[in-house]
Design an enzyme around this catalytic site. Sequence first.
Site, PDB file in Angstrom:
ATOM      1  N   ASN A  51      -2.588  -4.551  -3.269  1.00 12.37           N
ATOM      2  CA  ASN A  51      -1.957  -4.173  -2.006  1.00 12.37           C
ATOM      3  C   ASN A  51      -2.440  -2.811  -1.527  1.00 12.37           C
ATOM      4  O   ASN A  51      -2.797  -1.932  -2.302  1.00 12.37           O
ATOM      5  CB  ASN A  51      -0.428  -4.221  -2.122  1.00 12.37           C
ATOM      6  CG  ASN A  51       0.142  -3.344  -3.228  1.00 12.37           C
ATOM      7  OD1 ASN A  51      -0.412  -3.244  -4.313  1.00 12.37           O
ATOM      8  ND2 ASN A  51       1.268  -2.707  -2.942  1.00 12.37           N
ATOM      9  N   LEU A  52      -2.439  -2.670  -0.212  1.00 14.11           N
ATOM     10  CA  LEU A  52      -2.892  -1.451   0.453  1.00 14.11           C
ATOM     11  C   LEU A  52      -1.915  -1.109   1.567  1.00 14.11           C
ATOM     12  O   LEU A  52      -1.560  -1.980   2.367  1.00 14.11           O
ATOM     13  CB  LEU A  52      -4.286  -1.675   1.043  1.00 14.11           C
ATOM     14  CG  LEU A  52      -4.857  -0.565   1.927  1.00 14.11           C
ATOM     15  CD1 LEU A  52      -5.264   0.630   1.075  1.00 14.11           C
ATOM     16  CD2 LEU A  52      -6.058  -1.081   2.725  1.00 14.11           C
ATOM     17  N   GLU A  53      -1.471   0.134   1.599  1.00 11.45           N
ATOM     18  CA  GLU A  53      -0.573   0.611   2.659  1.00 11.45           C
ATOM     19  C   GLU A  53      -1.189   1.852   3.290  1.00 11.45           C
ATOM     20  O   GLU A  53      -1.810   2.665   2.599  1.00 11.45           O
ATOM     21  CB  GLU A  53       0.801   0.938   2.082  1.00 11.45           C
ATOM     22  CG  GLU A  53       1.497  -0.255   1.445  1.00 11.45           C
ATOM     23  CD  GLU A  53       2.585   0.120   0.446  1.00 11.45           C
ATOM     24  OE1 GLU A  53       3.163  -0.792  -0.165  1.00 11.45           O
ATOM     25  OE2 GLU A  53       2.837   1.331   0.267  1.00 11.45           O
TER      26      GLU A  53
ATOM     27  N   HIS B  98      -1.657  -7.306   1.777  1.00 14.38           N
ATOM     28  CA  HIS B  98      -1.015  -7.825   0.579  1.00 14.38           C
ATOM     29  C   HIS B  98      -2.081  -8.139  -0.475  1.00 14.38           C
ATOM     30  O   HIS B  98      -3.241  -8.400  -0.149  1.00 14.38           O
ATOM     31  CB  HIS B  98      -0.205  -9.070   0.916  1.00 14.38           C
ATOM     32  CG  HIS B  98       0.917  -8.809   1.876  1.00 14.38           C
ATOM     33  ND1 HIS B  98       2.174  -9.346   1.716  1.00 14.38           N
ATOM     34  CD2 HIS B  98       0.982  -8.073   3.022  1.00 14.38           C
ATOM     35  CE1 HIS B  98       2.966  -8.947   2.705  1.00 14.38           C
ATOM     36  NE2 HIS B  98       2.251  -8.178   3.513  1.00 14.38           N
TER      37      HIS B  98
ATOM     38  N   GLU C 216      -2.663 -10.690  -2.383  1.00 10.41           N
ATOM     39  CA  GLU C 216      -3.310 -11.996  -2.258  1.00 10.41           C
ATOM     40  C   GLU C 216      -4.338 -11.994  -1.135  1.00 10.41           C
ATOM     41  O   GLU C 216      -5.426 -12.573  -1.266  1.00 10.41           O
ATOM     42  CB  GLU C 216      -2.265 -13.088  -2.011  1.00 10.41           C
ATOM     43  CG  GLU C 216      -1.299 -13.288  -3.172  1.00 10.41           C
ATOM     44  CD  GLU C 216      -0.036 -12.436  -3.061  1.00 10.41           C
ATOM     45  OE1 GLU C 216       1.009 -12.884  -3.554  1.00 10.41           O
ATOM     46  OE2 GLU C 216      -0.088 -11.328  -2.478  1.00 10.41           O
TER      47      GLU C 216
ATOM     48  N   CYS D 170       4.944 -13.536  -1.361  1.00 11.21           N
ATOM     49  CA  CYS D 170       5.912 -13.513  -0.266  1.00 11.21           C
ATOM     50  C   CYS D 170       5.563 -14.605   0.745  1.00 11.21           C
ATOM     51  O   CYS D 170       4.495 -15.220   0.691  1.00 11.21           O
ATOM     52  CB  CYS D 170       5.918 -12.144   0.408  1.00 11.21           C
ATOM     53  SG  CYS D 170       4.414 -11.773   1.330  1.00 11.21           S
TER      54      CYS D 170
ATOM     55  N   CYS E  19       2.187 -14.211   2.539  1.00 13.64           N
ATOM     56  CA  CYS E  19       0.999 -14.594   1.777  1.00 13.64           C
ATOM     57  C   CYS E  19       0.898 -16.103   1.599  1.00 13.64           C
ATOM     58  O   CYS E  19      -0.196 -16.667   1.611  1.00 13.64           O
ATOM     59  CB  CYS E  19       0.995 -13.906   0.418  1.00 13.64           C
ATOM     60  SG  CYS E  19       0.694 -12.131   0.536  1.00 13.64           S
TER      61      CYS E  19
END
Length: 298
Positions: A88-90, A101, A103, A128, A131
Amino acid sequence: MQNRFLESITQLDKPLANALVPLLHDQFCGHIDASQFAGLVKASGKTEQQVLMDLLPIAAALANPPISEFYVGAIAKGSSGDLYMGANLELPGEALFHSVHAEQSAISHAWLSGETEIVDIIVNFSPCGHCRQFMNELVNGSKINIHLPNQETQTLAHYLPYAFGPSDLDVTVPLLCKREQEFNCDSDDPMIIEAIDQMGLSYAPYTNNNAAVVLETNDGATFCGRYAESAAFNPSMQPMQMALSNLIRNNRQYSEIKRAVLVESSVGKITLVGAAMDALHAIAPIELQHMVVEPLLG
């Protein structure tokens, strides 16, 4: 071995850790080919399923979640037998819809590497709804096997029953299918040429807005991202986010970016320039170079 794996490697049994360490060199970005994976399985003395689960902490070490501080790793296994890690990357200070996300990261890793089908997704937390919907866009998406810790393996159809997908919108060539749209290119700039080539491989059946981003770092390396739409629209993956995920997966820093290019189709129903600029300006003080190009007919 890269420093980001120092903690996660300690979570592995010694035989697997010893076999894996040589792969975690400076250029490692989460790709393990089929022969390397077979070697890891043999060295570990475990089953393929057990080794895939054991590798999840390595995938999670690729994450960059400054908001949630919640590290999620995923592995996409292609029909080739190769493994593609993602995480994951924010984006710091930006709205949550800019997030990638795990995936999505793993799937985009496989797609950018030329895979045409994903057969297994291994992830350390249940996918989720976002995804699940994104995976449903893929070739034979409903048949993808979802592997979770301490749970029985199930297909995506189990996790997304009565699914809405590409066929409901009369799309017969789903994401990951080999396809290429050619676009007019009158530039001799290698970065522009690369962006237009990647744009031709993007997936935009709902808006016709084929698009791609290429980021260039100070040493001249480039990292691309393609637009990947979803029948549910919101789970679509933006090309800027895919490029940033690609950059981080390759152990590069936002501060290394010196140039960014977005190219998109002149016949698209939308534009991605605003979304791309917002994401870029959250992490780098550079301007986005934006080009609109025409598709070649015939």
